[in-house]
Design a protein around this motif. Structure first.
Motif, short mmCIF file in Angstrom:
data_model
loop_
_atom_site.label_atom_id
_atom_site.label_comp_id
_atom_site.label_asym_id
_atom_site.label_seq_id
_atom_site.Cartn_x
_atom_site.Cartn_y
_atom_site.Cartn_z
N ASN A 11 -60.81 62.99 72.03
CA ASN A 11 -62.00 63.83 72.04
C ASN A 11 -61.98 64.77 73.24
OD1 ASN A 11 -63.14 62.77 69.74
ND2 ASN A 11 -64.48 61.33 70.81
N ILE A 12 -62.18 66.05 72.97
CA ILE A 12 -62.42 67.07 73.98
C ILE A 12 -63.68 67.81 73.55
CG2 ILE A 12 -61.60 69.22 75.01
CD1 ILE A 12 -60.07 66.91 76.07
N SER A 13 -64.63 67.88 74.44
CA SER A 13 -65.92 68.48 74.09
C SER A 13 -65.77 69.85 73.46
CB SER A 13 -66.79 68.58 75.35
OG SER A 13 -68.06 69.09 75.05
N ASP A 14 -66.45 70.05 72.34
CA ASP A 14 -66.50 71.32 71.60
C ASP A 14 -65.21 71.61 70.82
OD1 ASP A 14 -69.12 71.85 72.53
OD2 ASP A 14 -68.30 72.72 74.38
N MET A 15 -64.31 70.65 70.74
CA MET A 15 -63.11 70.80 69.92
C MET A 15 -63.13 69.76 68.80
SD MET A 15 -60.06 71.55 72.69
CE MET A 15 -58.98 72.30 71.46
N ALA A 16 -62.47 70.09 67.69
CA ALA A 16 -62.40 69.15 66.57
C ALA A 16 -61.44 68.01 66.87
CB ALA A 16 -61.96 69.88 65.31
N THR A 17 -61.82 66.82 66.43
CA THR A 17 -60.95 65.66 66.46
C THR A 17 -60.79 65.20 65.02
OG1 THR A 17 -61.83 65.01 68.62
CG2 THR A 17 -60.55 63.36 67.42
N THR A 18 -59.67 65.51 64.38
CA THR A 18 -59.51 65.26 62.95
C THR A 18 -58.56 64.13 62.61
OG1 THR A 18 -57.61 66.72 62.57
CG2 THR A 18 -59.81 67.75 62.61
N TRP A 19 -57.66 63.77 63.52
CA TRP A 19 -56.58 62.82 63.23
C TRP A 19 -55.78 63.31 62.02
CZ3 TRP A 19 -56.89 57.05 64.72
CH2 TRP A 19 -57.56 56.92 65.94
N GLY A 20 -55.72 64.62 61.82
CA GLY A 20 -54.96 65.20 60.72
C GLY A 20 -55.61 65.05 59.36
N ASP A 21 -56.87 64.63 59.31
CA ASP A 21 -57.56 64.36 58.05
C ASP A 21 -58.49 65.53 57.71
OD1 ASP A 21 -59.10 63.44 55.93
OD2 ASP A 21 -59.33 61.43 56.77
N PRO A 22 -58.27 66.20 56.57
CA PRO A 22 -59.14 67.32 56.20
C PRO A 22 -60.61 66.94 56.13
CG PRO A 22 -57.21 67.24 54.78
CD PRO A 22 -57.19 65.98 55.59
N LEU A 23 -60.93 65.68 55.86
CA LEU A 23 -62.32 65.25 55.79
C LEU A 23 -63.01 65.28 57.15
CD1 LEU A 23 -61.99 62.21 53.34
CD2 LEU A 23 -62.70 64.55 52.80
N LEU A 24 -62.21 65.37 58.22
CA LEU A 24 -62.78 65.38 59.57
C LEU A 24 -62.66 66.75 60.25
CD1 LEU A 24 -61.47 61.92 60.87
CD2 LEU A 24 -63.80 62.49 60.14
N ARG A 25 -62.46 67.79 59.46
CA ARG A 25 -62.35 69.14 60.03
C ARG A 25 -63.56 69.51 60.89
NH1 ARG A 25 -58.58 72.83 57.69
NH2 ARG A 25 -57.58 72.05 55.78
N ASP A 26 -64.72 69.02 60.50
CA ASP A 26 -65.96 69.39 61.20
C ASP A 26 -66.40 68.35 62.21
OD1 ASP A 26 -66.12 71.75 59.66
OD2 ASP A 26 -67.15 70.69 58.04
N ASN A 27 -65.51 67.44 62.55
CA ASN A 27 -65.85 66.42 63.56
C ASN A 27 -65.64 67.00 64.95
OD1 ASN A 27 -66.40 63.87 64.78
ND2 ASN A 27 -64.20 63.48 64.90
N ILE A 28 -66.66 67.67 65.45
CA ILE A 28 -66.59 68.34 66.76
C ILE A 28 -67.09 67.38 67.84
CG2 ILE A 28 -67.26 70.36 68.11
CD1 ILE A 28 -65.58 70.95 65.58
N ALA A 29 -66.24 67.10 68.80
CA ALA A 29 -66.59 66.16 69.87
C ALA A 29 -67.69 66.73 70.77
CB ALA A 29 -65.36 65.83 70.70
N ILE A 33 -54.98 48.21 79.54
CA ILE A 33 -55.12 48.64 80.93
C ILE A 33 -55.53 50.10 81.07
CG2 ILE A 33 -53.48 46.88 81.69
CD1 ILE A 33 -51.50 49.16 82.27
N LEU A 34 -55.44 50.88 80.01
CA LEU A 34 -55.95 52.25 79.99
C LEU A 34 -57.09 52.31 78.98
CD1 LEU A 34 -53.17 52.74 81.38
CD2 LEU A 34 -53.15 54.99 80.27
N PRO A 35 -58.26 52.78 79.36
CA PRO A 35 -59.43 52.75 78.46
C PRO A 35 -59.26 53.66 77.26
CG PRO A 35 -59.95 53.97 80.45
CD PRO A 35 -58.60 53.36 80.68
N MET A 36 -59.56 53.12 76.07
CA MET A 36 -59.37 53.83 74.82
C MET A 36 -60.60 54.66 74.41
SD MET A 36 -56.35 53.07 73.41
CE MET A 36 -56.54 53.21 71.64
N ARG A 37 -61.73 54.47 75.05
CA ARG A 37 -62.96 55.11 74.60
C ARG A 37 -62.79 56.63 74.54
NH1 ARG A 37 -67.93 56.22 77.42
NH2 ARG A 37 -66.99 55.24 79.27
N GLY A 38 -63.13 57.18 73.38
CA GLY A 38 -62.94 58.62 73.16
C GLY A 38 -61.65 58.95 72.46
N HIS A 39 -60.80 57.95 72.26
CA HIS A 39 -59.63 58.12 71.40
C HIS A 39 -59.88 57.24 70.19
CE1 HIS A 39 -55.61 57.40 69.73
NE2 HIS A 39 -55.28 58.58 70.25
N ALA A 40 -60.72 57.73 69.28
CA ALA A 40 -61.18 56.91 68.17
C ALA A 40 -61.83 57.78 67.11
CB ALA A 40 -62.19 55.86 68.66
#
Length: 485
Positions: free
Chosen positions: A84-102, A198-205
């Motif tokens: 997740n980067i604020s104001d950018m899409a996080t889609t994981w390559g899935d067209p259904l998540l094109r509008d998932n703006i962090a 050991i590295l926090p995953m929050r925001g990579h989901a």
């Protein structure tokens, strides 16, 4: 050779501090290379250049006043699309998540930026991060900079390709089945899969997910081993829930030269054969240690069978991957389950069984996995590291056939199942062990070959230091010929 483009992050930050170049100039340099080379490689698939240019200017102003933001001050870099980067899409390559703006940055990205990084874009992934290559309907196909007809790896394929082609200073990827390690191997860069947790995953989901996924980790890719260590220091440590109570203190390697190491070697396995060129490179790295006076053992193994370890990995892997799939996918697999032959150990069979585990069954696999972890613990009392292949072959030609389980790879002139090679990722992954991939040079077709370095849990700095010492002997990262200017 474009020295700026192919320098590692450590060297670039040193030059920034010495005012040999500015953050703004370095960002413009990467953007110019991106404009020139990215259309044919397609590694960087989204940018935030206005925001990055403003931050680069602020970095330059701060440095002019004698202020340092940290060990990455002013360094332009990219991250895997799944962060997740604020104001950018996080889609994981899935067209259904094109509008998932962090609406906020992943914790890892927050920490990188707090250390001075300038994040200017995102890099490509496969659909749902689930392949050894990187293509999807949202962003298209990423090509390998050493041979555009071949894959860059997956799922951090865009990350490795952007680094190898000199379009970014540093990268952050993720790994559950080799997704940092395979791309590092295919693209001739360094990658590190950390000890789990050991590295926090929050925001990579995916949207709404806070719980970390079993086996899955985030970690860096870079053009040097020392850059990997820097990122671990910056990003590693407790998330906010645990921050009041614990801090990360990874033990440093005590070995000062290659002759000081105690090395075990697992260069091939009947369960997942590798090309002779791949196993030969594992043996070459082992011989460097042997020639330097170190201890090398070629037959030592932990006290479990390869098949037993792989069975636990496959079930736990698919349980983790499918836990958040739509219910209809679960029900489809549930219907297929009774039709499986109990002796069927195909990838589809593992997928079906793992994705439909009852908790009681999952707990039994987890118990057996915990026994594996203790077996590894005992094994590493006698050895500092284990050397293994990363994958069965070098980068293979693009294969986008829809039936993944039907794909094959040619290994030593014989056809082998496509997903068989996941064995080498799972060997360390199932037991939460840290793994560093180091480049060892090119094969006779000009394709990179990496070697995997594994150590005990929390031995992350040990594997990275070994990679650094080997690179002093072998030369480290070598830029692809087509992109050196």
């Amino acid at each position: 050779m474009d020295e700026i483009a192919f320098s590692d992050a450590t060297n670039l930050v040193e030059r920034l501090r010495a005012k040999e170049l500015s953050s703004s100039e370095l960002l413009d340099h990467y953007v110019a290379r991106m404009d020139r080379y990215n259309p044919e490689i397609n590694a960087i698939i989204a940018t935030q250049l206005d925001k990055a240019r403003a931050r680069a200017k602020e970095a330059d102003k701060a440095l002019a006043k004698g202020h340092s933001w940290g060990p990455l001050h002013g360094l332009p870099m990219t991250v895997k699309e799944s962060y997740n980067i604020s104001d950018m899409a996080t889609t994981w390559g899935d067209p259904l998540l094109r509008d998932n703006i962090a609406t906020s940055d992943a914790v890892a990205c927050q920490r990188l930026q707090a250390a001075g990084a300038v994040i200017f874009g995102k890099t490509n992934v496969p659909l749902s991060l689930g392949d050894f290559q990187s293509y999807n309907e949202v962003y298209g196909t990423t090509n390998n900079p050493y041979d555009l007809s071949r894959v860059p790896g997956g799922s951090s394929g865009g990350s490795a390709a952007a680094l190898a082609s000199g379009m970014t200073g540093l990268e952050m990827g993720s790994d559950i089945g080799g997704s940092i390690r395979n791309p590092a191997h295919y693209c001739g860069v360094y990658g590190h899969k950390p000890t789990w947790g050991i590295l926090p995953m929050r925001g990579h989901a995916l949207p709404g997910i806070l719980a970390p996924t079993d086996i899955s980790v985030i970690g860096p890719l870079a053009r040097s081993a020392r850059d990997l260590a820097t990122v671990l220091t910056i990003v590693g440590g407790a998330d906010e829930l645990h921050a009041p109570g614990w801090s990360l203190e990874l033990p440093a390697a005590k070995q000062k030269r290659l002759g000081d190491w105690r090395v075990a070697v697992w260069a091939d396995d009947d369960l997942a054969p590798v090309d002779k060129a791949i196993s030969d490179r594992v043996l070459q790295v082992a011989k460097l240690v042997e020639d330097a006076g170190g201890s090398v053992h070629y037959t030592a193994r932990p006290k479990f069978s390869a098949d037993h370890s792989h069975e636990q990995y496959e079930h736990l892997l698919y349980a983790a991957i499918y836990a958040r799939q739509p219910r209809e996918v679960f029900e489809k697999n549930l219907k297929r389950l009774p039709r499986l032959d109990p002796e069927d150990k195909s990838e589809l069979a593992y997928e079906t069984r793992g994705s439909t585990l009852y908790y009681r069954d999952w707990h039994a696999f987890n118990e057996r996995r915990t026994h594996l972890r203790w077996a590894w613990h005992e094994f590493f009392r006698g050895f500092d590291i284990l050397l293994t292949p990363v994958s069965a072959t070098t980068a293979f030609p693009h294969d986008q056939s829809p039936q993944l389980e039907a794909r094959q790879l040619t290994v030593n002139n014989a056809e082998r199942p496509y997903f068989e090679q996941i064995f080498w990722a799972g060997l360390s992954g199932v037991a939460y062990l840290p793994s560093t991939v180091l480049p060892t040079g090119l094969d006779d077709r000009g394709l990179p070959i990496g070697v995997q370095v594994v150590a005990r849990e929390m031995g992350d700095l040990v594997t990275i230091e070994f990679a650094r010492q080997v690179s002093e002997a072998l030369g480290g990262f070598s830029a692809p010929a087509a992109y050196r200017d």
